[in-house]
Design an enzyme around this catalytic site. Structure first.
Site, PDB file in Angstrom:
ATOM      1  N   LYS A 167     -46.900  51.824  36.036  1.00 50.15           N
ATOM      2  CA  LYS A 167     -47.960  52.186  34.903  1.00 50.15           C
ATOM      3  C   LYS A 167     -49.158  51.862  35.239  1.00 50.15           C
ATOM      4  O   LYS A 167     -50.253  52.350  34.862  1.00 50.15           O
ATOM      5  CB  LYS A 167     -47.139  51.754  33.581  1.00 50.15           C
ATOM      6  CG  LYS A 167     -48.054  52.053  32.659  1.00 50.15           C
ATOM      7  CD  LYS A 167     -48.593  53.505  32.155  1.00 50.15           C
ATOM      8  CE  LYS A 167     -49.392  53.661  30.817  1.00 50.15           C
ATOM      9  NZ  LYS A 167     -48.738  53.211  29.748  1.00 50.15           N
ATOM     10  N   LYS A 235     -56.581  46.591  26.995  1.00 56.24           N
ATOM     11  CA  LYS A 235     -55.141  45.535  27.091  1.00 56.24           C
ATOM     12  C   LYS A 235     -54.681  45.952  28.654  1.00 56.24           C
ATOM     13  O   LYS A 235     -54.394  44.972  29.249  1.00 56.24           O
ATOM     14  CB  LYS A 235     -54.593  45.819  26.128  1.00 56.24           C
ATOM     15  CG  LYS A 235     -53.151  44.880  26.320  1.00 56.24           C
ATOM     16  CD  LYS A 235     -52.055  46.007  26.666  1.00 56.24           C
ATOM     17  CE  LYS A 235     -51.442  46.866  25.854  1.00 56.24           C
ATOM     18  NZ  LYS A 235     -50.414  47.691  26.428  1.00 56.24           N
TER      19      LYS A 235
END
Length: 288
Positions: A167, A235
């Site tokens: 990811k 983030k």
């Protein structure tokens, strides 16, 4: 199946709805209780707390914002877990943290998968997400029928943490493709072109990308409503930077995009969609 779902935000809610719609019995919990209660109309059972959500569930899903949130959630549900249960974290967090959680739960006979997703709120709603999974192969096969309700492409990437590493690689590509789309649109407009026609023309060729096709029109329209928040891509890129440092890598494109998204946040776009990076570009690109 008896399912517990923790985290019913912009991604978690539509994913939980898909599991409910397939006939599963789903208990839900969210720190902001109103977001969980909104799923009651769809047939969800609203749990009083995270432990109650997990107790007795065959599979417990977690979909929360960041590494500390996942660690806190696991700490809360751990006393309620028993051998044979499966916990699946679909958040995007630190690969190292996922490996530590998997090791912690294994002696109790609880399987753990890290299974972050890509595809935004549209993919969550339509069941077309890309799901990248790390963890034991038997646990992956057990979860596969549920994953296939949520995603179009489901890939077992390897041991614990491998889903998160995949990811993070995805987020590098996503961020740079979005910047490319925003700069192409900015350039087209500066040259007096119809930006919508440019996106249509180049999107059919080698320049085509999901970012250009799906977020390009939103950039052109000035539509910054979130499918995925700026604060969350910031983030994610922080997690990429941490993992890159561990591997001894310098990623110049990553540094650029972290700066661009930080600039967008400074301009007040942290809770807007990632396409609001175009607002930062508007401020930085004009050098007259």
């Amino acid at each position: 199946m008896e399912i517990g779902w923790i985290g019913t935000g912009i991604m978690g809610a539509p994913m939980a709805r898909r599991l409910i719609g397939a006939g599963n019995r789903v208990r839900v919990f969210n720190r902001s209780a109103d977001k969980a209660r909104a799923l009651a109309a769809d047939g969800a059972i609203v749990a009083a707390d995270a432990a109650a959500c997990a107790a007795g569930a065959e599979v417990v899903f977690i979909m929360v914002p960041d590494t500390p949130d996942v660690e806190a959630t696991v700490a809360k549900i751990e006393p309620a877990l028993v051998a044979g249960q499966l916990v699946v974290d679909m958040s995007t967090i630190s690969p190292m943290a996922e490996r530590a959680i998997a090791s912690r739960l294994k002696p109790a006979g609880v399987d753990y998968l890290d299974a972050p997703v890509s595809g935004g709120d549209v993919g969550a709603r339509d069941g077309t997400l890309a799901i990248m999974v790390g963890g034991p192969a038997p646990a992956f096969e057990r979860a596969r029928p549920l994953f296939e309700l949520l995603g179009r492409r489901v890939t077992h990437m390897g041991a614990s943490g491998a889903g998160q590493m995949t990811k993070l690689a995805n987020q590098i590509a996503v961020a740079l493709a979005l910047e490319a789309a925003a700069e192409a649109i900015k350039f087209a407009r500066a040259g007096g072109l119809d930006a919508s026609r440019v996106v249509e023309a180049i999107g059919a060729g080698a320049a085509g990308s999901w970012q250009l096709s799906n977020l390009g029109p939103k950039i052109i329209a000035g539509d910054y409503r979130p499918g995925f928040f700026i604060k969350l891509i910031r983030k994610d890129l922080r997690l990429v930077a941490e993992a890159a440092r561990e591997s001894g890598l310098a990623l110049p494109g990553l540094s650029l995009m972290a700066s661009m998204f930080n600039a967008a946040a400074a301009l007040g776009h942290d809770l807007d969609g990632t396409q609001a990076v175009a607002a930062a570009l508007d401020r930085l690109a004009d050098v007259k």
